[in-house]
Write a protein that holds these residues in place. Structure first.
Motif, PDB file in Angstrom:
ATOM      1  N   ARG A  44       0.833  -1.207   0.000  1.00 16.75           N
ATOM      2  CA  ARG A  44       0.000   0.000   0.000  1.00 16.75           C
ATOM      3  C   ARG A  44       0.866   1.255   0.000  1.00 16.75           C
ATOM      4  O   ARG A  44       0.525   2.252  -0.660  1.00 16.75           O
ATOM      5  N   ALA A  45       1.972   1.201   0.712  1.00 13.92           N
ATOM      6  CA  ALA A  45       2.838   2.385   0.807  1.00 13.92           C
ATOM      7  C   ALA A  45       3.542   2.671  -0.519  1.00 13.92           C
ATOM      8  O   ALA A  45       3.608   3.834  -0.944  1.00 13.92           O
ATOM      9  N   VAL A  46       4.062   1.644  -1.183  1.00 13.52           N
ATOM     10  CA  VAL A  46       4.817   1.901  -2.415  1.00 13.52           C
ATOM     11  C   VAL A  46       3.920   2.387  -3.540  1.00 13.52           C
ATOM     12  O   VAL A  46       4.391   3.052  -4.474  1.00 13.52           O
ATOM     13  N   ARG A  47       2.625   2.102  -3.474  1.00 16.39           N
ATOM     14  CA  ARG A  47       1.712   2.598  -4.507  1.00 16.39           C
ATOM     15  C   ARG A  47       1.573   4.112  -4.457  1.00 16.39           C
ATOM     16  O   ARG A  47       1.218   4.739  -5.452  1.00 16.39           O
ATOM     17  N   ALA A  68       4.170   6.084  -3.118  1.00 18.17           N
ATOM     18  CA  ALA A  68       5.507   6.474  -2.650  1.00 18.17           C
ATOM     19  C   ALA A  68       5.815   7.951  -2.876  1.00 18.17           C
ATOM     20  O   ALA A  68       6.356   8.602  -1.971  1.00 18.17           O
ATOM     21  N   PRO A  69       5.496   8.538  -4.046  1.00 20.04           N
ATOM     22  CA  PRO A  69       5.806   9.968  -4.224  1.00 20.04           C
ATOM     23  C   PRO A  69       5.117  10.854  -3.194  1.00 20.04           C
ATOM     24  O   PRO A  69       5.704  11.842  -2.717  1.00 20.04           O
ATOM     25  N   ARG A  70       3.893  10.525  -2.822  1.00 20.52           N
ATOM     26  CA  ARG A  70       3.177  11.321  -1.824  1.00 20.52           C
ATOM     27  C   ARG A  70       3.793  11.153  -0.441  1.00 20.52           C
ATOM     28  O   ARG A  70       3.869  12.113   0.339  1.00 20.52           O
ATOM     29  N   LEU A  71       4.249   9.954  -0.145  1.00 21.20           N
ATOM     30  CA  LEU A  71       4.882   9.737   1.150  1.00 21.20           C
ATOM     31  C   LEU A  71       6.245  10.417   1.225  1.00 21.20           C
ATOM     32  O   LEU A  71       6.627  10.934   2.278  1.00 21.20           O
ATOM     33  N   GLU A  72       6.964  10.453   0.107  1.00 18.32           N
ATOM     34  CA  GLU A  72       8.264  11.134   0.099  1.00 18.32           C
ATOM     35  C   GLU A  72       8.114  12.629   0.390  1.00 18.32           C
ATOM     36  O   GLU A  72       9.031  13.254   0.918  1.00 18.32           O
ATOM     37  N   GLU A  73       6.965  13.200   0.071  1.00 20.25           N
ATOM     38  CA  GLU A  73       6.738  14.620   0.357  1.00 20.25           C
ATOM     39  C   GLU A  73       6.792  14.907   1.850  1.00 20.25           C
ATOM     40  O   GLU A  73       7.047  16.040   2.265  1.00 20.25           O
TER      41      GLU A  73
END
Length: 354
Positions: free
Chosen positions: A240-243, A245-250
């Motif tokens: 779920r997290a890697v889907r 990933a760009p938003r989490l990197e923010e």
């Protein structure tokens, strides 16, 4: 503690790594090479080890202990993304926004020297000061217990690092949920070596690998998670997290409360995982780890002689350090005042055998 173990040599090539290894032995040009065997600047891997590294020197504003600062990035003694070599240098392989990169850091008197290889080399060198705690403010910490005051004086080189990378800390933190550290380290080691890529630069003898990108994590078959000892709950959380990933990197550039809320939007990521991640990616000095099996007892024993303290009691004891609670717990762990063991170690599980 980081740097306790000597570097390890790389093992035999895995099946999915055999083709690149064969190309290096035979001298055949890899995919993407032109008629004269030249490759694009984006290539990565061991074939780049002959390229000169990018270099940088940086002078910290005060004492700096590289082992204390970089130690939290090490996931076990055989972490394929991190090494400390006998010459006192620290090697780190990671996946930056610009691509894979390898960073070597070593103390040079009162300065720090760094070398970097791969497409992410410039990004890594640009972030060197933040990685080594330049954004941290140790003066913001005021000890209210004699133990912490003494430990702070004895460990003047402690700084809270900031990698600026969320996924590289989030994924191993998810792997560490509800299992022993040995189980989590084994899973991280197996998955990175199996699905990651050899780190750029002269890293062959170190066996360094760059962790997989988000797409590769998403493509790992269910049985490979099982073979690595990762149950469905943890693997599903990672998927779920890697889907996103760009938003989490923010979250790496957000204030701690907003970053914590962003990570915990993902089912399976709670306060424990978000704190363990943001301590490394954001250098968050107040990211206290709640929900840990051992930490409340360690804090309770150190500050109140209560080895059976709960999370709530731990937070009460740490209340005077609001804003610096993660630094306070680091100092407590470094003080050596931890409760004696009164029972056998938990036996690691092995779901791969099921």
């Amino acid at each position: 503690m980081a740097g306790r173990f000597a570097p390890r040599t790389t093992g035999p090539a895995l099946p999915h790594q055999a083709a690149p290894a064969a190309r290096r032995r035979t001298g055949a040009p890899p995919p993407g090479a032109g008629a004269e065997g030249r490759t694009s600047p984006q290539r990565t891997g061991a074939e780049e080890c002959t390229e000169p590294p990018l270099t940088r020197e940086w002078t910290p504003s005060g004492p700096l202990d590289l082992r204390l600062v970089l130690g939290p990035l090490r996931r076990g003694p055989a972490d394929p993304t991190f090494r400390m070599t006998p010459d006192g240098a620290f090697w780190r392989a990671t996946r930056t926004p610009e691509g894979p990169g390898t960073l070597r850091v070593a103390a040079r008197g009162d300065r720090v020297g760094a070398e970097a290889w791969g497409p992410g080399a410039e990004w890594l060198l640009a972030g060197l000061p933040a990685l080594l705690g330049a954004d941290d403010d140790p003066d913001a910490f005021t000890p209210h217990h004699h133990l912490l005051a003494v430990t702070e004086r004895r460990r003047p080189g402690l700084r809270l690092l900031r990698t600026g990378l969320v996924m590289e800390s989030l994924i191993p933190s998810v792997l560490e949920q509800k299992v022993t550290t040995d189980e989590a380290y084994r899973a991280w080691r197996l998955l990175v070596r199996r699905y990651g890529t050899p780190a750029p630069g002269p890293t062959t003898t170190l066996g360094l690998h760059v962790m997989p990108d988000a797409r590769t994590w998403a493509m790992i078959p269910s049985w490979e998670w099982h073979k690595a000892g990762v149950d469905t709950k943890r693997s599903s959380t990672i998927l779920r997290a890697v889907r996103v990933a760009p938003r989490l990197e923010e979250a790496s550039s957000m204030p701690f409360p907003e970053a914590k809320a962003r990570l915990e939007l993902i089912p399976g990521i709670g306060p424990w995982t978000s704190a363990e991640t943001l301590q490394r990616s954001n250098g968050a000095p107040d990211a206290v780890t709640v929900g840990d099996y051992h930490l409340p007892g360690i804090v309770g024993h150190a500050l109140a002689d209560n080895r059976h303290a709960t999370d709530e009691e731990m937070l009460t004891l740490l209340a005077p350090y609001e804003g610096q609670r993660h630094r306070a717990t680091r100092l407590i762990l470094l003080s050596g005042r931890t409760p004696e063991r009164r029972g056998p170690r938990m036996t690691p599980g092995n779901i791969a055998a099921l």
